[in-house]
Design a protein around this motif. Structure first.
Motif, PDB file in Angstrom:
ATOM      1  N   LEU A 134       0.328  -1.325  -0.444  1.00 48.68           N
ATOM      2  CA  LEU A 134      -0.128   0.403   0.003  1.00 48.68           C
ATOM      3  C   LEU A 134       0.665   1.121  -0.352  1.00 48.68           C
ATOM      4  O   LEU A 134       0.218   1.935  -0.684  1.00 48.68           O
ATOM      5  N   ILE A 135       2.173   1.262   0.965  1.00 43.80           N
ATOM      6  CA  ILE A 135       2.989   2.456   0.842  1.00 43.80           C
ATOM      7  C   ILE A 135       3.830   2.473  -0.788  1.00 43.80           C
ATOM      8  O   ILE A 135       3.934   3.940  -1.605  1.00 43.80           O
ATOM      9  N   LEU A 136       3.328   1.542  -1.014  1.00 42.96           N
ATOM     10  CA  LEU A 136       4.416   1.862  -2.902  1.00 42.96           C
ATOM     11  C   LEU A 136       2.937   2.383  -3.204  1.00 42.96           C
ATOM     12  O   LEU A 136       3.429   3.195  -4.389  1.00 42.96           O
ATOM     13  N   MET A 186       8.545   8.848  -5.239  1.00 45.84           N
ATOM     14  CA  MET A 186       8.836   7.596  -5.371  1.00 45.84           C
ATOM     15  C   MET A 186       9.289   6.747  -4.890  1.00 45.84           C
ATOM     16  O   MET A 186       9.809   5.896  -4.323  1.00 45.84           O
ATOM     17  N   GLY A 187      10.897   7.184  -4.836  1.00 48.40           N
ATOM     18  CA  GLY A 187      11.985   6.503  -4.292  1.00 48.40           C
ATOM     19  C   GLY A 187      11.866   7.104  -2.558  1.00 48.40           C
ATOM     20  O   GLY A 187      12.391   6.168  -2.334  1.00 48.40           O
ATOM     21  N   LEU A 188      11.780   7.853  -2.909  1.00 49.10           N
ATOM     22  CA  LEU A 188      11.207   8.230  -0.395  1.00 49.10           C
ATOM     23  C   LEU A 188      10.581   7.173  -0.846  1.00 49.10           C
ATOM     24  O   LEU A 188      10.429   6.543   0.022  1.00 49.10           O
ATOM     25  N   LEU A 189       8.938   6.753  -1.076  1.00 47.80           N
ATOM     26  CA  LEU A 189       8.377   6.274  -0.728  1.00 47.80           C
ATOM     27  C   LEU A 189       8.598   4.382  -0.601  1.00 47.80           C
ATOM     28  O   LEU A 189       7.899   4.380  -0.233  1.00 47.80           O
ATOM     29  N   ILE A 193      22.762  -4.314  11.779  1.00 44.32           N
ATOM     30  CA  ILE A 193      23.183  -5.804  11.187  1.00 44.32           C
ATOM     31  C   ILE A 193      24.636  -6.103  11.958  1.00 44.32           C
ATOM     32  O   ILE A 193      24.597  -6.650  12.368  1.00 44.32           O
ATOM     33  N   LYS A 194      25.031  -5.747  10.733  1.00 44.57           N
ATOM     34  CA  LYS A 194      26.237  -5.616  10.613  1.00 44.57           C
ATOM     35  C   LYS A 194      27.679  -5.039  11.323  1.00 44.57           C
ATOM     36  O   LYS A 194      28.730  -5.351  11.434  1.00 44.57           O
ATOM     37  N   ASN A 195      27.519  -3.650  11.509  1.00 43.01           N
ATOM     38  CA  ASN A 195      28.400  -2.716  11.546  1.00 43.01           C
ATOM     39  C   ASN A 195      27.442  -2.085  13.345  1.00 43.01           C
ATOM     40  O   ASN A 195      28.300  -1.640  13.351  1.00 43.01           O
ATOM     41  N   GLY A 196      26.558  -2.352  13.334  1.00 42.26           N
ATOM     42  CA  GLY A 196      25.649  -2.621  15.100  1.00 42.26           C
ATOM     43  C   GLY A 196      25.523  -0.437  15.286  1.00 42.26           C
ATOM     44  O   GLY A 196      25.456  -0.174  16.251  1.00 42.26           O
ATOM     45  N   ALA A 197      25.488  -0.357  14.151  1.00 41.76           N
ATOM     46  CA  ALA A 197      24.731   1.421  14.023  1.00 41.76           C
ATOM     47  C   ALA A 197      23.493   1.114  14.638  1.00 41.76           C
ATOM     48  O   ALA A 197      22.642   0.099  15.042  1.00 41.76           O
ATOM     49  N   PRO A 198      22.986   2.057  15.133  1.00 43.02           N
ATOM     50  CA  PRO A 198      21.408   2.583  15.865  1.00 43.02           C
ATOM     51  C   PRO A 198      20.228   1.732  14.786  1.00 43.02           C
ATOM     52  O   PRO A 198      20.327   2.450  13.769  1.00 43.02           O
ATOM     53  N   TRP A 199      19.393   1.749  15.476  1.00 47.59           N
ATOM     54  CA  TRP A 199      17.977   1.696  14.480  1.00 47.59           C
ATOM     55  C   TRP A 199      17.596   3.055  13.326  1.00 47.59           C
ATOM     56  O   TRP A 199      17.498   2.127  12.214  1.00 47.59           O
ATOM     57  N   TRP A 200      17.489   2.948  13.980  1.00 50.88           N
ATOM     58  CA  TRP A 200      17.410   5.123  13.709  1.00 50.88           C
ATOM     59  C   TRP A 200      17.866   4.986  12.240  1.00 50.88           C
ATOM     60  O   TRP A 200      18.182   5.450  11.303  1.00 50.88           O
ATOM     61  N   ILE A 201      19.683   4.938  12.580  1.00 54.17           N
ATOM     62  CA  ILE A 201      20.501   5.831  11.375  1.00 54.17           C
ATOM     63  C   ILE A 201      19.899   4.358  10.277  1.00 54.17           C
ATOM     64  O   ILE A 201      20.213   4.718   8.871  1.00 54.17           O
ATOM     65  N   GLY A 202      19.630   3.318  10.525  1.00 57.25           N
ATOM     66  CA  GLY A 202      19.157   2.216   9.346  1.00 57.25           C
ATOM     67  C   GLY A 202      18.128   2.698   8.863  1.00 57.25           C
ATOM     68  O   GLY A 202      17.492   2.843   7.225  1.00 57.25           O
ATOM     69  N   VAL A 203      17.394   2.980   8.980  1.00 55.06           N
ATOM     70  CA  VAL A 203      15.707   4.108   8.795  1.00 55.06           C
ATOM     71  C   VAL A 203      16.069   5.114   8.239  1.00 55.06           C
ATOM     72  O   VAL A 203      15.561   5.509   7.061  1.00 55.06           O
ATOM     73  N   LEU A 204      16.977   6.100   8.373  1.00 54.85           N
ATOM     74  CA  LEU A 204      17.142   7.121   7.851  1.00 54.85           C
ATOM     75  C   LEU A 204      18.140   6.496   6.634  1.00 54.85           C
ATOM     76  O   LEU A 204      18.218   7.465   5.328  1.00 54.85           O
ATOM     77  N   ALA A 205      18.884   5.540   6.268  1.00 55.61           N
ATOM     78  CA  ALA A 205      19.558   5.591   5.194  1.00 55.61           C
ATOM     79  C   ALA A 205      18.750   4.922   4.598  1.00 55.61           C
ATOM     80  O   ALA A 205      19.152   5.234   3.165  1.00 55.61           O
ATOM     81  N   ALA A 206      17.906   4.309   4.184  1.00 65.71           N
ATOM     82  CA  ALA A 206      16.692   3.456   3.572  1.00 65.71           C
ATOM     83  C   ALA A 206      16.006   4.961   2.834  1.00 65.71           C
ATOM     84  O   ALA A 206      16.143   4.631   1.895  1.00 65.71           O
ATOM     85  N   LEU A 207      15.888   5.947   3.584  1.00 60.74           N
ATOM     86  CA  LEU A 207      14.866   6.617   3.036  1.00 60.74           C
ATOM     87  C   LEU A 207      16.141   7.420   2.544  1.00 60.74           C
ATOM     88  O   LEU A 207      15.139   8.093   0.712  1.00 60.74           O
ATOM     89  N   ALA A 208      17.146   7.659   2.472  1.00 67.79           N
ATOM     90  CA  ALA A 208      18.571   8.543   1.960  1.00 67.79           C
ATOM     91  C   ALA A 208      18.582   7.667   0.600  1.00 67.79           C
ATOM     92  O   ALA A 208      18.989   8.446  -0.291  1.00 67.79           O
ATOM     93  N   VAL A 209      19.191   6.550   0.249  1.00 68.08           N
ATOM     94  CA  VAL A 209      18.945   6.087  -0.907  1.00 68.08           C
ATOM     95  C   VAL A 209      17.717   5.800  -1.587  1.00 68.08           C
ATOM     96  O   VAL A 209      17.601   5.582  -2.687  1.00 68.08           O
ATOM     97  N   GLY A 210      16.638   5.458  -1.257  1.00 68.34           N
ATOM     98  CA  GLY A 210      15.750   5.835  -1.916  1.00 68.34           C
ATOM     99  C   GLY A 210      15.307   6.516  -2.531  1.00 68.34           C
ATOM    100  O   GLY A 210      15.237   7.473  -4.003  1.00 68.34           O
ATOM    101  N   ILE A 211      15.961   8.003  -1.406  1.00 69.58           N
ATOM    102  CA  ILE A 211      15.582   9.479  -2.985  1.00 69.58           C
ATOM    103  C   ILE A 211      16.513   9.318  -3.645  1.00 69.58           C
ATOM    104  O   ILE A 211      16.518   9.769  -5.012  1.00 69.58           O
ATOM    105  N   VAL A 212      18.145   8.768  -3.587  1.00 72.27           N
ATOM    106  CA  VAL A 212      19.113   8.681  -4.282  1.00 72.27           C
ATOM    107  C   VAL A 212      18.473   7.937  -5.528  1.00 72.27           C
ATOM    108  O   VAL A 212      18.575   8.829  -6.714  1.00 72.27           O
ATOM    109  N   VAL A 213      18.066   7.310  -5.073  1.00 72.33           N
ATOM    110  CA  VAL A 213      18.122   6.287  -6.682  1.00 72.33           C
ATOM    111  C   VAL A 213      16.507   7.026  -7.273  1.00 72.33           C
ATOM    112  O   VAL A 213      16.188   6.928  -8.902  1.00 72.33           O
ATOM    113  N   GLY A 214      15.906   7.390  -6.736  1.00 71.77           N
ATOM    114  CA  GLY A 214      13.682   8.713  -6.956  1.00 71.77           C
ATOM    115  C   GLY A 214      14.815   9.282  -8.232  1.00 71.77           C
ATOM    116  O   GLY A 214      14.283  10.051  -9.242  1.00 71.77           O
TER     117      GLY A 214
END
Length: 393
Positions: A56-58, A292-295, A91-112
Motif C-alpha cells: 500500500l505504501i508503494l 517514488m524513491g522516497l516511498l 546488523i553488520k556494523n552495529g549502527a542504531p536502528w534509526w540510522i538504518g531507517v534514515l539510510a533506507a530513506l536516503a538511498v530511496g531518494i538518491v535512486v529516485g
C-alpha cells in the motif's frame, strides 16, 4: 443554483470510483462466507494490515507516477536495496536502528533522483529507465549483501512493522486507545468532507443531497469503527497502520489540494496543454520519481522490519502488486486519472483476495491466475468507460 445529485446520478457520474468500493464490499462478503468468518477475525485482520502495508505504501507513490502517464518497474528492487543498506548498517556494523531507517530513506531518494533525471531531463521513457533500474538495483542489492541474507534486526527496528500501541487507555477485552484513535480520525474525515461539500456548493457544483451525504458518513464510520474494534480485540493499533494513515492523509492532500498535485494531473491528462499552460513538466516529472524513491525507501524499511532481515530476493514482484493496486483502484492506463484512496482500496482488494484464498487452501498457481484476471478486467472496464464517454460526446 447548486445542483443536488441523487444516488443514481452519483454512481452514473463516477461509476469507476463508486464501483471499486462496491466491488470491495462484495469481495469481502464473499470471502467472509467462504472462510466461515475467519477473514474478518481480529487476528486475521491484523495480519492483513501487517502483510500488505508495504504494498500500500508503494501504491501511494505508484498512483502518482501513473497519473502523470509514467510507470515504475523498479520499486521492488529499490525495496530490496534500501532494506539491504539498512541491514548492513544496523546488523553488520552495529549502527542504531534509526540510522538504518534514515539510510533506507536516503538511498530511496538518491535512486529516485537518478531515475527522475533520465526520465525528466534526458527524455528516456520511464518504462525503459525503470526497467534498467530493476536490473541495476537488484544487482546492487546482491553486491551490498554479498549474496547472503542478514538477520536479525534489533527489537526497536522490528517494531516498525511488528509493533503495536495498546493498553495506553486500558480496556477489558479490547483496547480503548485503538477505538479513540479511530474515532478521532473519523471526526477529521467528517470535517474534511463537510468542508469539501461546502466548497462545491460555493462554486455551484453538483453535490449529493444532505441526507445521502450523512448516510455516506454513517456507513464509512460504521465500517471503520467495526474494523478498529476487531483490531482492538487482537493486539491493538499496529504502528505501521499509523505510518500508513499519515501517508494516505498527506498524499491525498498533496494530490488534491496543492499546485504540485494539479500539475501532475495536468501532465497526465494532456501533456501538450500542460506545457502551453506554463507547467514546468521536467521539474514535476523529476520530483515524481524522487517521491517514488522516497516511498520505496519507506516500504524497504517496513518490509525489512517485517521480515526481520534483508534478503537478496526481497521485493520480488512488488512492483506488479503496486501497479495492479493502482489500476484496480481506478487509475487510467493513459494517465490523468487516479486517486490515492482508490489505489488503497485496489491494494486492499488484492490483499483480501490473496488472504482469503490462502485461508481456503487454494493453490498458489490459481491465486496468481485469479489476480491476473482481476487486473485484466479492471483495465478492460477503464477502456469500456472511455469508449462509452467518447460515444456520448
Amino acid at each position: 443554483m447548486t445542483a443536488v445529485a441523487g444516488l443514481k446520478d452519483i454512481f452514473t457520474r463516477n461509476l469507476r470510483t463508486s464501483g471499486i468500493y462496491i466491488a470491495f464490499v462484495v469481495i469481502v462478503g464473499l470471502f467472509t462466507i467462504a472462510t466461515n468468518g475467519m477473514l474478518l477475525s481480529p487476528g486475521n485482520l491484523t495480519n492483513i494490515v501487517l502483510q500488505y502495508s508495504y504494498i500500500l505504501i508503494l501504491a501511494i507513490g505508484m498512483v502518482i507516477v501513473i497519473i502523470a502517464g509514467h510507470i515504475d518497474l523498479s520499486v521492488g528492487s529499490v525495496v530490496a536495496l534500501t532494506g539491504a543498506v539498512s541491514a548492513v548498517l544496523v546488523i553488520k556494523n552495529g549502527a542504531p536502528w534509526w540510522i538504518g531507517v534514515l539510510a533506507a530513506l536516503a538511498v530511496g531518494i538518491v535512486v529516485g533522483a537518478w531515475q527522475g533525471f533520465w526520465v525528466a531531463y534526458v527524455g528516456i521513457p520511464a518504462f525503459i529507465v525503470t526497467l534498467a533500474g530493476m536490473l541495476l538495483f537488484r544487482g546492487m542489492t546482491l553486491q551490498v549483501l554479498d549474496n547472503i541474507s542478514l538477520s536479525p534486526f534489533p527489537a526497536e527496528y522490528q517494531k516498525i512493522a511488528g509493533g503495536f500501541l495498546n493498553g495506553i487507555l486500558g480496556g477489558n477485552g479490547f483496547d480503548v486507545f485503538t477505538l479513540v484513535i479511530a474515532a478521532l480520525a473519523l471526526v477529521g474525515y467528517a470535517f474534511s468532507q463537510f468542508r469539501s461539500r461546502q466548497g462545491r456548493i460555493k462554486y455551484q457544483q453538483a453535490v449529493e443531497s444532505f441526507p445521502l451525504f450523512v448516510l455516506r458518513l454513517v456507513l464509512v464510520s460504521a465500517v471503520v469503527m467495526a474494523f478498529a474494534y476487531q483490531l482492538s480485540r487482537s493486539r491493538g493499533l499496529p504502528i505501521v497502520l499509523i505510518i500508513l494513515g499519515v501517508l494516505i492523509l498527506a498524499y491525498t492532500t498533496v494530490t488534491t489540494k496543492t499546485v504540485f498535485g494539479r500539475h501532475v494531473y495536468a501532465i497526465g491528462g494532456n501533456l501538450h496543454a500542460a506545457q502551453l499552460s506554463g507547467v514546468k513538466v521536467k521539474k514535476i516529472n523529476f520530483w515524481i520519481f524522487v517521491n517514488m524513491g522516497l516511498l520505496a525507501g519507506v516500504a524497504g524499511a517496513v518490509y525489512s522490519s517485517r521480515s526481520n532481515g534483508a534478503q537478496p530476493g526481497a521485493g520480488n514482484m512488488f512492483e506488479l502488486d503496486a501497479i495492479a493496486a493502482c489500476f484496480i483502484g481506478g487509475a487510467s492506463t493513459t494517465g490523468g486519472v487516479g486517486r490515492v484512496t482508490g489505489a488503497m482500496v485496489g491494494g486492499l482488494i488484492m490483499g483480501v483476495m490473496s488472504n482469503g484464498m490462502q485461508l481456503m487452501g487454494i493453490d498458489q498457481s490459481v491465486q496468481q491466475m485469479v489476480k491476473g484476471l482481476v487486473l485484466l478486467l479492471a483495465v478492460a472496464f477503464d477502456i469500456y468507460n472511455k469508449r462509452r464517454a467518447g460515444a456520448t460526446r
